[in-house]
Design a protein around this motif. Structure first.
Motif, short mmCIF file in Angstrom:
data_model
loop_
_atom_site.label_atom_id
_atom_site.label_comp_id
_atom_site.label_asym_id
_atom_site.label_seq_id
_atom_site.Cartn_x
_atom_site.Cartn_y
_atom_site.Cartn_z
N ILE A 85 0.82 -1.26 -0.01
CA ILE A 85 0.28 0.29 -0.33
C ILE A 85 0.89 1.16 -0.26
O ILE A 85 0.55 2.31 -0.91
CB ILE A 85 -1.21 -0.09 1.50
N VAL A 86 1.90 1.05 0.87
CA VAL A 86 2.67 2.07 0.86
C VAL A 86 3.48 3.12 -0.14
O VAL A 86 3.76 3.68 -0.73
CB VAL A 86 4.01 2.22 1.66
N GLN A 87 4.01 1.40 -1.19
CA GLN A 87 4.89 1.42 -2.57
C GLN A 87 3.91 2.20 -3.15
O GLN A 87 3.87 2.78 -4.49
CB GLN A 87 5.05 -0.01 -2.47
N ARG A 88 2.56 2.19 -3.00
CA ARG A 88 1.33 2.21 -4.34
C ARG A 88 1.09 4.30 -3.46
O ARG A 88 1.10 4.56 -4.89
CB ARG A 88 -0.44 2.12 -3.81
N LEU A 89 1.08 4.50 -2.37
CA LEU A 89 0.80 5.36 -2.34
C LEU A 89 1.95 6.92 -3.05
O LEU A 89 1.73 7.55 -2.59
CB LEU A 89 0.76 5.81 -0.60
N VAL A 90 3.11 6.60 -2.73
CA VAL A 90 4.54 7.09 -3.40
C VAL A 90 4.71 7.53 -4.04
O VAL A 90 5.13 8.37 -5.43
CB VAL A 90 5.99 6.67 -2.41
N LEU A 91 3.40 7.22 -5.51
CA LEU A 91 3.71 7.38 -6.59
C LEU A 91 2.79 9.27 -6.69
O LEU A 91 3.00 9.22 -7.81
CB LEU A 91 2.79 5.76 -8.30
N GLU A 92 2.12 9.18 -5.56
CA GLU A 92 1.07 10.24 -5.72
C GLU A 92 1.56 11.17 -4.57
O GLU A 92 2.08 12.34 -4.78
CB GLU A 92 -0.39 9.95 -5.30
N TYR A 112 15.27 4.42 1.33
CA TYR A 112 15.38 5.65 0.51
C TYR A 112 15.52 4.56 -0.96
O TYR A 112 14.63 5.39 -2.07
CB TYR A 112 15.51 6.70 0.65
N GLU A 113 16.59 3.90 -0.90
CA GLU A 113 16.67 3.77 -3.04
C GLU A 113 15.37 2.57 -3.08
O GLU A 113 15.51 2.76 -4.17
CB GLU A 113 17.85 2.53 -1.86
N ASN A 119 9.60 5.97 -7.75
CA ASN A 119 8.89 7.44 -7.64
C ASN A 119 10.58 8.10 -7.29
O ASN A 119 11.27 8.58 -6.83
CB ASN A 119 8.55 7.56 -6.74
N PRO A 120 11.36 8.07 -8.63
CA PRO A 120 12.07 9.10 -8.74
C PRO A 120 12.18 10.40 -7.95
O PRO A 120 13.49 10.96 -7.64
CB PRO A 120 12.67 9.20 -10.30
N GLN A 196 14.00 15.59 -9.61
CA GLN A 196 14.53 14.54 -9.41
C GLN A 196 14.56 14.61 -7.72
O GLN A 196 14.40 16.28 -7.42
CB GLN A 196 16.38 14.80 -9.40
N GLY A 197 14.01 13.83 -7.03
CA GLY A 197 13.71 13.86 -5.52
C GLY A 197 15.17 13.37 -4.95
O GLY A 197 16.27 13.08 -5.64
N GLN A 198 15.72 14.04 -3.57
CA GLN A 198 16.64 13.67 -3.01
C GLN A 198 16.33 13.39 -1.33
O GLN A 198 15.21 13.01 -0.60
CB GLN A 198 17.74 14.43 -3.03
#
Length: 397
Positions: A85-92, A112-113, A119-120, A196-198
């Protein structure tokens, strides 16, 4: 373009895994400024802030304040279904705030990695006591420990009695919370330029060390080690607190000659003004004794009236009941009424920042544990049957 009253951070969506004070205070500021904040909480180990007294109608006042305007999703992150669920959430929700010890999120499959591969653009802010590196990275600590190790506690308090526990959490809030927000927003600006995020590593001890703004600069450049009651601003001069005849206290910050003159004239001791800038420690201590004698001649009300109409940098020490009624704080609207269940409201401290386009009105006090779980999962596309299955399996609280 920001609409009036929408808030400057209305475009941000934040997953908040933090508990207690540092992370929640940071995400409170974000939510107050319009960001959408979704708390990810454990259904088995609830945030201890939820039970911290005092309580208002059975709910911790601290929790209701620090978690206002945030939704709550309760997930057992030890279960693969919850991690998914969290992995789907980080797309948004492309900003993540966490406060676990180093390595915990990695072990959960949410480091983070791992998540940046999904989601880069992800900005990942980790607030910890000692940071992600160094021999203390895994060590437990609290605000008082970070202040001790950062050097801040070495020149606070009194020479004869030593440091005192501060009444607010400097390392947690000024260190972790505020620096966490600064780092997060800096990463957002960088992402606007690069796409890019960081990862942002926020150590409360590092940040507390940076708060040694003047004393630290003096030590590093000149080797001057500040001691207690040895400097102008830590009790080594007349810049201090003074007790009235009836046991109240007044702050005296009359450093500049014009303010010092106004102070001494008001106390009918104009001859003392010349000592205000004296570098002699003995003269400063004598000056403090003389000022204390003059303050002890008058009661609180008289002293308030004496200094109300002059600029002398003298103000009474107010308790919270007096502070919220002070005309300056009332004029600044530092208290806001926040809606809560049942149609009532709760008085809370308002966001201290003022924007010409305004901020959104407070929506609600801190939410119940997992209160928005079904709503959030439906937004992700989960069916009622799937949500019921997650509850049966224990992934969803």
């Amino acid at each position: 373009m920001q609409e009036p009253g929408q808030g400057p951070l209305a475009s941000l969506k934040v997953l908040d895994f933090s508990t207690l004070l540092p992370g929640p205070f940071a995400s409170l500021l974000l939510a107050d400024m319009g960001a959408e904040v979704l708390r990810i909480e454990s259904p088995n180990r609830p945030d201890l802030l939820r039970v911290l007294p005092p309580h208002d109608q059975g709910v911790s006042a601290s929790h209701a304040y620090l978690n206002r305007n945030k939704r709550s999703l309760a997930l057992d992150l030890k279960r693969a279904e919850a991690v998914a669920i969290v992995q789907r959430l980080v797309l948004e929700y492309d900003i993540l705030l966490e406060q676990f010890r180093p390595g915990v999120m990695d072990r959960l499959g949410l480091g983070y990695e791992t998540l940046k591969r999904i989601n880069p653009r992800l900005i990942y802010v980790a607030i910890t006591g000692y940071g992600q590196t160094g021999p203390y990275r895994d060590r437990a600590g609290h605000d008082i420990n970070y202040l001790a190790l950062s050097g801040l506690a070495s020149y606070t308090g009194r020479a004869q009695t030593g440091p005192v526990p501060l009444s607010m959490q400097v390392a947690d809030v000024a260190g972790g919370s505020l620096h966490g927000v600064v780092g997060l927003l800096a990463a957002v600006i960088a992402r606007q330029q690069t796409g890019q995020g960081q990862y942002v590593d926020v150590s409360m001890t590092d940040c507390a060390f940076s708060l040694n703004a003047m004393a630290g600069a003096g030590f590093l450049a000149c080797g001057v080690e500040p001691g207690r009651e040895s400097q102008v601003l830590n009790g080594g001069s007349f810049y201090d607190y003074y007790r009235s005849r009836d046991g109240r206290w007044f702050s005296v910050g009359s450093l500049e000659p014009n303010f010092m003159g106004a102070l001494c004239d008001a106390l009918a001791r104009p001859e003392l003004a010349r000592l205000g800038l004296s570098p002699d420690p003995a003269q400063q201590q004598w000056l403090k004794q003389q000022l204390q004698l003059e303050f002890e001649k008058q009661d609180y009300t008289t002293l308030c009236g004496l200094f109300a109409g002059i600029d002398a940098c003298v103000e009474p020490v107010l308790d919270l009941a007096e502070a919220v009624e002070h005309p300056q704080l009332k004029a600044r609207s530092v208290v806001v009424q926040v809606p809560r269940e049942g149609g009532a409201s709760q008085a809370q401290m308002a966001c201290p920042l003022k924007f010409s386009l305004g901020l959104p009105e407070p929506r609600h006090v801190g939410s119940g544990l997992g209160e928005h779980g079904e709503q959030v999962l439906r937004e992700l596309g989960y069916s009622d049957e799937q949500i019921a299955g997650l509850r049966r399996e224990g992934a969803l609280g």
